[in-house]
Design a protein around this motif. Structure first.
Motif, short mmCIF file in Angstrom:
data_model
loop_
_atom_site.label_atom_id
_atom_site.label_comp_id
_atom_site.label_asym_id
_atom_site.label_seq_id
_atom_site.Cartn_x
_atom_site.Cartn_y
_atom_site.Cartn_z
N VAL A 52 0.86 -1.18 0.00
CA VAL A 52 0.00 0.00 0.00
C VAL A 52 0.90 1.23 0.00
O VAL A 52 2.08 1.15 0.32
CB VAL A 52 -0.96 0.05 1.22
N ARG A 53 0.33 2.37 -0.35
CA ARG A 53 1.06 3.64 -0.32
C ARG A 53 0.18 4.68 0.37
O ARG A 53 -1.01 4.76 0.11
CB ARG A 53 1.39 4.13 -1.73
N PHE A 54 0.81 5.48 1.22
CA PHE A 54 0.11 6.55 1.92
C PHE A 54 0.70 7.89 1.52
O PHE A 54 1.91 8.02 1.38
CB PHE A 54 0.24 6.39 3.44
N THR A 55 -0.15 8.87 1.38
CA THR A 55 0.32 10.24 1.17
C THR A 55 0.78 10.80 2.51
O THR A 55 0.42 10.27 3.58
CB THR A 55 -0.79 11.13 0.60
N SER A 56 1.53 11.88 2.45
CA SER A 56 1.95 12.54 3.70
C SER A 56 0.73 12.96 4.51
O SER A 56 0.70 12.83 5.73
CB SER A 56 2.81 13.77 3.39
N ARG A 57 -0.28 13.47 3.83
CA ARG A 57 -1.50 13.90 4.52
C ARG A 57 -2.19 12.72 5.22
O ARG A 57 -2.66 12.86 6.35
CB ARG A 57 -2.46 14.54 3.52
N GLU A 58 -2.22 11.58 4.56
CA GLU A 58 -2.84 10.40 5.18
C GLU A 58 -2.06 9.98 6.42
O GLU A 58 -2.65 9.69 7.47
CB GLU A 58 -2.89 9.23 4.19
#
Length: 80
Positions: free
Chosen positions: A54-60
């Motif tokens: 999975v990949r998360f944004t900085s905001r997430e």
């Protein structure tokens, strides 16, 4: 496909923070784990992303308040 479990996250916390006896719950925060600083937070998140693809944004990442939030976010991303 079954979702990611708290035990799977505990294993990652154990590896990243080198603590075989670490216990976590959905309410666990970075303040509850010895050695959880900004560098280890990055190591932890990279390991989570790699392990569960999975990949998360900085905001997430910034919106995550505890292990339960992370668990729900991983499972949400894994289903899409």
């Amino acid at each position: 496909m079954p979702g990611v479990t708290i035990e799977q996250l505990r294993e990652i916390v154990s590896d990243v923070f080198d603590d075989e006896d670490v216990e976590i719950s959905e309410e666990t925060t970075a303040h509850d784990v010895e050695g959880w600083d900004s560098l280890n937070h990055i190591r932890f998140m990279v390991t989570v992303e790699q392990r569960f693809n999975v990949r998360f944004t900085s905001r997430e990442v910034e919106s995550l308040q505890n292990v339960g939030d992370l668990l729900r976010a991983i499972n949400s991303k894994s289903q899409t």
